[in-house]
Scaffold this active site. Structure first.
Site, PDB file in Angstrom:
ATOM      1  N   HIS A  14      -2.418   7.879   6.925  1.00  0.00           N
ATOM      2  CA  HIS A  14      -1.391   8.711   6.281  1.00  0.00           C
ATOM      3  C   HIS A  14      -1.996  10.027   5.771  1.00  0.00           C
ATOM      4  O   HIS A  14      -1.338  11.068   5.788  1.00  0.00           O
ATOM      5  CB  HIS A  14      -0.753   7.978   5.098  1.00  0.00           C
ATOM      6  CG  HIS A  14       0.432   7.120   5.457  1.00  0.00           C
ATOM      7  ND1 HIS A  14       1.560   7.619   6.054  1.00  0.00           N
ATOM      8  CD2 HIS A  14       0.660   5.793   5.280  1.00  0.00           C
ATOM      9  CE1 HIS A  14       2.435   6.628   6.240  1.00  0.00           C
ATOM     10  NE2 HIS A  14       1.915   5.506   5.777  1.00  0.00           N
ATOM     11  N   GLN A  49       3.287   9.888   0.993  1.00  0.00           N
ATOM     12  CA  GLN A  49       4.541   9.118   1.049  1.00  0.00           C
ATOM     13  C   GLN A  49       5.429   9.330  -0.176  1.00  0.00           C
ATOM     14  O   GLN A  49       6.581   8.913  -0.181  1.00  0.00           O
ATOM     15  CB  GLN A  49       4.242   7.614   1.193  1.00  0.00           C
ATOM     16  CG  GLN A  49       3.624   7.259   2.530  1.00  0.00           C
ATOM     17  CD  GLN A  49       3.424   5.775   2.643  1.00  0.00           C
ATOM     18  OE1 GLN A  49       2.429   5.238   2.176  1.00  0.00           O
ATOM     19  NE2 GLN A  49       4.384   5.075   3.240  1.00  0.00           N
ATOM     20  N   GLY A 103       0.836  -1.185   0.000  1.00  0.00           N
ATOM     21  CA  GLY A 103       0.000   0.000   0.000  1.00  0.00           C
ATOM     22  C   GLY A 103       0.872   1.236   0.000  1.00  0.00           C
ATOM     23  O   GLY A 103       2.036   1.186   0.421  1.00  0.00           O
ATOM     24  N   HIS A 156      -4.274   1.900   7.752  1.00  0.00           N
ATOM     25  CA  HIS A 156      -2.922   2.471   7.797  1.00  0.00           C
ATOM     26  C   HIS A 156      -2.783   3.581   6.744  1.00  0.00           C
ATOM     27  O   HIS A 156      -2.285   4.676   7.045  1.00  0.00           O
ATOM     28  CB  HIS A 156      -1.914   1.337   7.570  1.00  0.00           C
ATOM     29  CG  HIS A 156      -0.484   1.755   7.545  1.00  0.00           C
ATOM     30  ND1 HIS A 156       0.444   1.309   8.458  1.00  0.00           N
ATOM     31  CD2 HIS A 156       0.200   2.572   6.697  1.00  0.00           C
ATOM     32  CE1 HIS A 156       1.625   1.845   8.191  1.00  0.00           C
ATOM     33  NE2 HIS A 156       1.510   2.599   7.120  1.00  0.00           N
ATOM     34  N   GLU A 157      -3.255   3.302   5.519  1.00  0.00           N
ATOM     35  CA  GLU A 157      -3.108   4.288   4.431  1.00  0.00           C
ATOM     36  C   GLU A 157      -3.981   5.525   4.661  1.00  0.00           C
ATOM     37  O   GLU A 157      -3.551   6.654   4.404  1.00  0.00           O
ATOM     38  CB  GLU A 157      -3.447   3.660   3.071  1.00  0.00           C
ATOM     39  CG  GLU A 157      -2.588   2.480   2.654  1.00  0.00           C
ATOM     40  CD  GLU A 157      -1.102   2.704   2.775  1.00  0.00           C
ATOM     41  OE1 GLU A 157      -0.630   3.857   2.731  1.00  0.00           O
ATOM     42  OE2 GLU A 157      -0.385   1.711   2.946  1.00  0.00           O
ATOM     43  N   CYS A 170       6.123   0.349   7.791  1.00  0.00           N
ATOM     44  CA  CYS A 170       5.757   1.446   6.889  1.00  0.00           C
ATOM     45  C   CYS A 170       6.963   1.828   6.045  1.00  0.00           C
ATOM     46  O   CYS A 170       8.072   1.954   6.568  1.00  0.00           O
ATOM     47  CB  CYS A 170       5.286   2.647   7.712  1.00  0.00           C
ATOM     48  SG  CYS A 170       4.834   4.071   6.705  1.00  0.00           S
ATOM     49  N   LEU A 171       6.727   2.016   4.749  1.00  0.00           N
ATOM     50  CA  LEU A 171       7.818   2.393   3.839  1.00  0.00           C
ATOM     51  C   LEU A 171       8.462   3.718   4.246  1.00  0.00           C
ATOM     52  O   LEU A 171       9.623   3.954   3.946  1.00  0.00           O
ATOM     53  CB  LEU A 171       7.293   2.498   2.401  1.00  0.00           C
ATOM     54  CG  LEU A 171       6.817   1.186   1.766  1.00  0.00           C
ATOM     55  CD1 LEU A 171       6.092   1.454   0.462  1.00  0.00           C
ATOM     56  CD2 LEU A 171       7.990   0.241   1.532  1.00  0.00           C
TER      57      LEU A 171
END
Ligand code: NI
Length: 171
Positions: A145, A51, A46, A141-142, A99-100
């Site tokens: 963000h 991000q 995702g 989670h997304e 998380c990236l």
């Protein structure tokens, strides 16, 4: 398509409330394609626009719903613009996230087991998704963000994975 650079904490764009998308123009289509490519390359399951440094309400998710049982389960790509959690189950579940944008970190986060997400597809048409389990977790989670919230804010436990520790799918 082109890869975009993933931004990391403490970049302030990750802490901003992202803007609603109102224009479904060519720039948006390019951004979507770039985000899909960047997510696959990372690799991640995702990615939210902040991000890649864009403060817009757009997420992409690619995940096979029954990946745990079937190794080659077909993956499904979701592109959701202005996503909102419409309904959320009272049932919560603890799970491990990475998380990236927060490299070399993992954490345990409590999330709703089932959610309904409303939003728009890449053409601007309304979509409604009923999600559960890991997929519901990824979406929560997304969507966080887009509010400037990182999973590390919600985590009940955080740790740096050991070199040989299996790292969770990043989102
Ligand atoms: Ni993330």
């Amino acid at each position: 398509m082109a890869l975009r650079e993933i931004v990391y904490t403490p970049d302030p764009v990750l802490r901003r409330k992202a803007h609603k998308i109102t224009k479904f123009d060519k720039d948006l289509q390019v951004l979507i394609d770039d985000m899909v490519e960047t997510m696959r390359e990372a690799p991640g399951v995702g990615l939210a626009a902040p991000q890649v440094g864009v403060s817009s309400r757009l997420i992409v998710v690619e995940y096979a719903e029954n990946e745990e049982e079937e190794e080659d389960a077909p993956k499904k790509l979701y592109v959701v613009i202005n996503p909102e959690i419409d309904e959320a189950s009272e049932d919560m579940e603890l799970g491990v996230e990475g998380c990236l944008s927060v490299p070399r970190m993992m954490g345990e986060v409590n999330r709703h087991l089932k959610i309904t997400v409303k939003g728009l597809n890449r053409q601007g048409k309304p979509v409604k998704l009923k999600l559960q389990g890991w997929l519901a977790r990824i979406f929560q989670h997304e969507i966080d963000h887009l509010e400037g919230i990182l999973y590390t804010d919600r985590a009940t436990k955080l740790w740096r994975p050991a070199d040989d520790e299996e790292v969770q799918d990043n989102v």
